[in-house]
Scaffold this motif. Structure first.
Motif, short mmCIF file in Angstrom:
data_model
loop_
_atom_site.label_atom_id
_atom_site.label_comp_id
_atom_site.label_asym_id
_atom_site.label_seq_id
_atom_site.Cartn_x
_atom_site.Cartn_y
_atom_site.Cartn_z
N PRO A 177 0.83 -1.22 0.00
CA PRO A 177 0.00 0.00 0.00
C PRO A 177 0.86 1.26 0.00
O PRO A 177 1.93 1.31 0.62
N SER A 235 2.89 3.60 3.07
CA SER A 235 3.29 2.65 4.10
C SER A 235 4.50 3.18 4.85
O SER A 235 5.36 3.88 4.27
N THR A 285 -0.24 -0.07 -4.13
CA THR A 285 -1.69 -0.12 -4.19
C THR A 285 -2.28 1.16 -3.62
O THR A 285 -1.67 1.83 -2.77
N ASP A 286 -3.51 1.45 -4.10
CA ASP A 286 -4.11 2.75 -3.75
C ASP A 286 -4.79 2.69 -2.39
O ASP A 286 -5.38 1.68 -2.01
N VAL A 287 -4.73 3.78 -1.68
CA VAL A 287 -5.53 4.03 -0.47
C VAL A 287 -6.22 5.37 -0.68
O VAL A 287 -5.78 6.21 -1.47
#
Length: 794
Positions: free
Chosen positions: A170, A173, A260-262
């Motif tokens: 993510p 992080s 990965t997107d948040v």
């Protein structure tokens, strides 16, 4: 010779006494140095005065892998105690690779490897050695087994069997977040040296990621890496053996890492004000425009929800999210009217559906923008004052009666006149007409509620200035009932009364039905008809709930006196005008038991009290039928007999009567009758009359009575005349009828006096003289009244 024997004896003493012990071979370290001599001693043949301590002395041989020398690689030496160096012993080798990989010198026992070996392919070889006497070919000692191990060298680099790798982590992080673990495999011997000791390092991908040198675990090395800035990373990992020392072999692999997107970014409108233009004729529910807020996140983190902030126009418009494009679609909730309001301004809010609590401190994850909508004026169709019209009319209303009206207006700035007409969809629409200018609806035919209780018309209104602009409205016309049908008994009733019935006993409950539909509900009354109310056997009791009961008025009834009673019941309704009907009910008298249960109502039951059984009644009926059959047979035979007597006689006396009575006018009277017809057979045949049918009308000249009174013929004719008159089966003709019938269509009509109501004295025959000479004889005959004798007429 003596010196050589002494030398052999000395050597035997030294070996046998343990003064010389074979050296244990050591693994060779390098190919450059001369290897020590590896010797495998075989026990010799024992003398009778010495004890042998051991047979085989085992030595494990080693050979280097990947030997690249020009000469075969020396492995070791086999030697037997019985080998005195005289060439009498032969050494043999068998087992793994014997002859193909390893060879032995049959005389000296030296073992060599003749090709390059690979430990990773085969780490050791098991072989068997034996010493044989050259002359006898017999084994000097038992066969023994030994092993040749292939000594490892660092000839294999580490390999990543699962590479290249794909991993994700993510975005945002922290440092040290776990990404992936890689593993390299070295085919070298891990138990010998550092050839298989692997150390990991990153050649490309710093400073974003790091790797543990021993475990190969990859972790993040920088905090807050943003996917929106950079999403893909390619990391090059190296694995090196020999503990990473200089000269070690290395292998590499690639690790593709994706952030990965948040949901770390709120949606944002690209501009603060949006302008839309909407025609006022836009239908309700249609999309009138789109706006979009931008969210750099991906997937569900970029899903946006749009809402209209309460204010101006919030009740006229709605906004929904297009799931494919994440746009806000503005839809119309209510109709627009340029003449009422020309513009609307309100705010729209965009927010994320899926929030991440870790980023709440960043700020609100929503944004607002202003939306201005301008209404465009359009030429609209007329608008009806109501969405639905309901009208009522009584059935049988006269044609042309106005029952209601519809109204439509043109609401545009330049108002136009409106025309009305019916949208003809079915034959039922022809029952009504509409005034094109006023919009009044009138009846066009007589209506019948029982046939069609309701009509649904579609009225169209169009602008006179633009007939293509039309609007439509439905008109429901309910036909009201007029009391025109009398009530009647709803179903046919099979009513029975017991012979032992008591007065006041209810024997039947009746109900009525009316084809009319009364708005207040049907209410019927029941009573006896006036003619049945005088000394009634039954009476009618009205229960005041649209039903009535038939009650008895007598104490018992007798079937032998009267089996059926007919009771006229009058039923009236309560509508206006009052309608009534008389319904006749049939009541049968039946035999019942003491409990009132009907036992029988048939004819047989009436005769049972007399004492006749069923068998006796059947016998009486059969006798009656037999007698009837006999009578019918007798009448039929009698008719057949008379018919045969009349038709079978060839010499019928009637023929004689016809010939004898045809006297004519005598031989001198040639004008009144042609006597040639009596002599010509052809004429006789042509004029022959059939006796089985009524003869055609004959116009025979009337004959003068005979001068002589022939009483025999007259008596015979009267006798036959009476028989035929009294016989009902006689044919419809006889001798007298033949002469009395002159035919039809005569201008002079009938001249016979048989069927005359008056006598010849009452008739005037003077007109015969006016008919010419052909009727002169007749005129003379009937002109002389005093000479006429009626008894001679036949």
């Amino acid at each position: 010779m003596r010196t050589r024997n002494c030398l052999f004896l000395l050597l035997w003493v030294l070996f046998d006494g343990g003064l010389l012990i074979p050296l244990q071979p050591q693994p060779q370290q390098t190919l450059a140095t001369e290897p020590r001599e590896n010797v495998l001693h075989l026990p010799g043949r024992r003398f009778h005065f010495h004890r042998v301590k051991r047979g085989w002395v085992w030595n494990q041989f080693f050979v280097l892998e990947e030997y690249m020398g020009s000469e075969p690689q020396y492995v070791g030496k086999l030697h037997s105690d019985l080998d005195k160096g005289e060439g009498t012993v032969k050494y043999t080798l068998s087992g793994d690779g014997a002859g193909t990989v390893f060879t032995i010198d049959e005389t000296t026992g030296d073992i060599h490897a003749i090709r390059s070996l690979d430990r990773e392919e085969k780490p050791f070889y098991t072989l068997r050695a034996q010493a044989v006497d050259i002359e006898t070919r017999k084994p000097l000692e038992p066969e023994s087994e030994f092993i040749i191990k292939v000594q490892d060298i660092n000839d294999n680099e580490p390999k990543f069997l699962d590479g290249p790798y794909v991993a994700s982590v993510p975005e945002m992080s922290p440092v040290g977040a776990y990404v992936l673990q890689v593993k390299a495999t070295d085919a070298d011997d891990p138990t010998y040296g550092n050839s298989a000791r692997v150390v990991y390092s990153i050649l490309q991908g710093q400073p974003y990621f790091s790797i543990d040198p021993k475990t190969g675990v990859i972790r993040t090395a920088l905090p807050n890496m943003d996917r929106e800035v950079k999403e893909q990373y390619q990391v090059l990992i190296q694995a090196k053996d020999m503990g990473g020392q200089l000269g070690g072999l290395a292998g590499t692999t690639i690790v593709n890492i994706t952030l990965t997107d948040v949901n770390d970014n709120p949606p944002r409108f690209p501009k603060s004000i949006f302008h839309l233009k909407v025609p006022e004729s836009s239908p309700v529910g249609s999309a009138i425009g789109r706006i979009r807020a931008v969210d750099p996140d991906f997937g569900k983190n970029a899903e946006i929800e749009y809402n209209i902030v309460p204010g101006d126009g919030g009740n006229l418009f709605d906004i929904v999210t297009d799931e494919d494009t994440q746009e806000g679609v503005i839809k119309l909730k209510k109709p627009l009217d340029f003449e009422t309001k020309k513009a609307y301004t309100f705010k729209v809010e965009a927010s994320n559906l899926h929030l991440d609590h870790r980023f709440h401190s960043v700020g609100p994850f929503k944004d607002t923008a202003t939306l201005k909508i301008s209404v465009l004026d359009m030429d609209e169709p007329p608008v009806f004052s109501k969405p639905l019209y309901t009208m009522e009319v009584y059935e049988d209303t006269p044609v042309g009666t106005i029952i209601g009206a519809v109204t439509a207006q043109d609401l545009d700035v330049g108002s136009s006149a409106v025309r009305y007409f019916i949208d003809w969809k079915s034959d039922g629409d022809s029952y009504f007409t509409i005034d094109g200018t006023e919009g009044t609806i009138a009846t066009n035919e007589l209506l019948d509620r029982e046939s069609t209780p309701q009509y649904n018309l579609s009225i169209i209104a169009s602008k006179v200035s633009n007939p293509l602009l039309t609007s439509k409205v439905n008109v429901l016309i309910n036909v009201l009932d007029v009391n025109e049908f009398p009530p009647e008994i709803s179903v046919p009733y099979d009513t029975a009364v017991c012979e032992n019935a008591k007065p006041g006993q209810t024997i039947q409950i009746v109900s009525a039905a009316d084809r009319d539909l009364s708005p207040a509900g049907q209410q019927f009354s029941f009573r006896l008809s006036p003619e049945a109310a005088i000394k009634p056997n039954f009476t009618v009791r009205d229960f005041r709930n649209n039903t009535a009961g038939i009650e008895t008025r007598r104490n018992g009834y007798s079937r032998r006196q009267q089996e059926l009673y007919f009771l006229p019941v009058v039923i009236e309704d309560s509508s206006y005008p009052v309608q009534s009907s008389t319904n006749t009910m049939t009541i049968r008298v039946c035999r019942c038991d003491s409990d009132g249960t009907i036992l029988s109502c048939n004819v047989e039951a009436i005769f049972l009290p007399v004492g006749l059984s069923t068998g006796a009644l059947i016998a009486i009926l059969l006798c009656i039928l037999i007698l009837l059959a006999i009578v019918v047979l007798y009448v039929a035979l009698r008719r057949q007999k008379k018919k045969d007597t009349l038709m079978t006689s060839k010499e019928d006396i009637r023929d004689n009567v016809i010939h004898y009575d045809d006297e004519g006018g005598g031989e001198e009277d040639t004008q009144a009758f042609d006597i040639g017809a009596l002599r010509n057979p052809k004429v006789i045949e042509e004029n022959k009359i059939r006796r089985d049918i009524k003869p055609d009308s004959l116009c025979l000249p009337r004959q003068r009575p005979a001068v002589e009174d022939n009483t025999d013929i007259r008596d015979f004719i009267h006798q036959r005349l009476q028989e035929n008159d009294m016989d009902p089966t006689a044919p419809p003709y006889d001798s007298l009828a033949t002469y009395a019938y002159e035919g039809n269509g005569s201008v002079a009509e009938s001249l016979s006096s048989i069927d005359s109501l008056t006598t010849e004295a009452d008739q005037d025959y003077d007109f015969l003289t006016d008919w010419g000479p052909r009727f002169k004889v007749l005129a003379d005959m009937f002109g002389e009244e005093e000479s006429y004798n009626p008894d001679n007429v036949t």
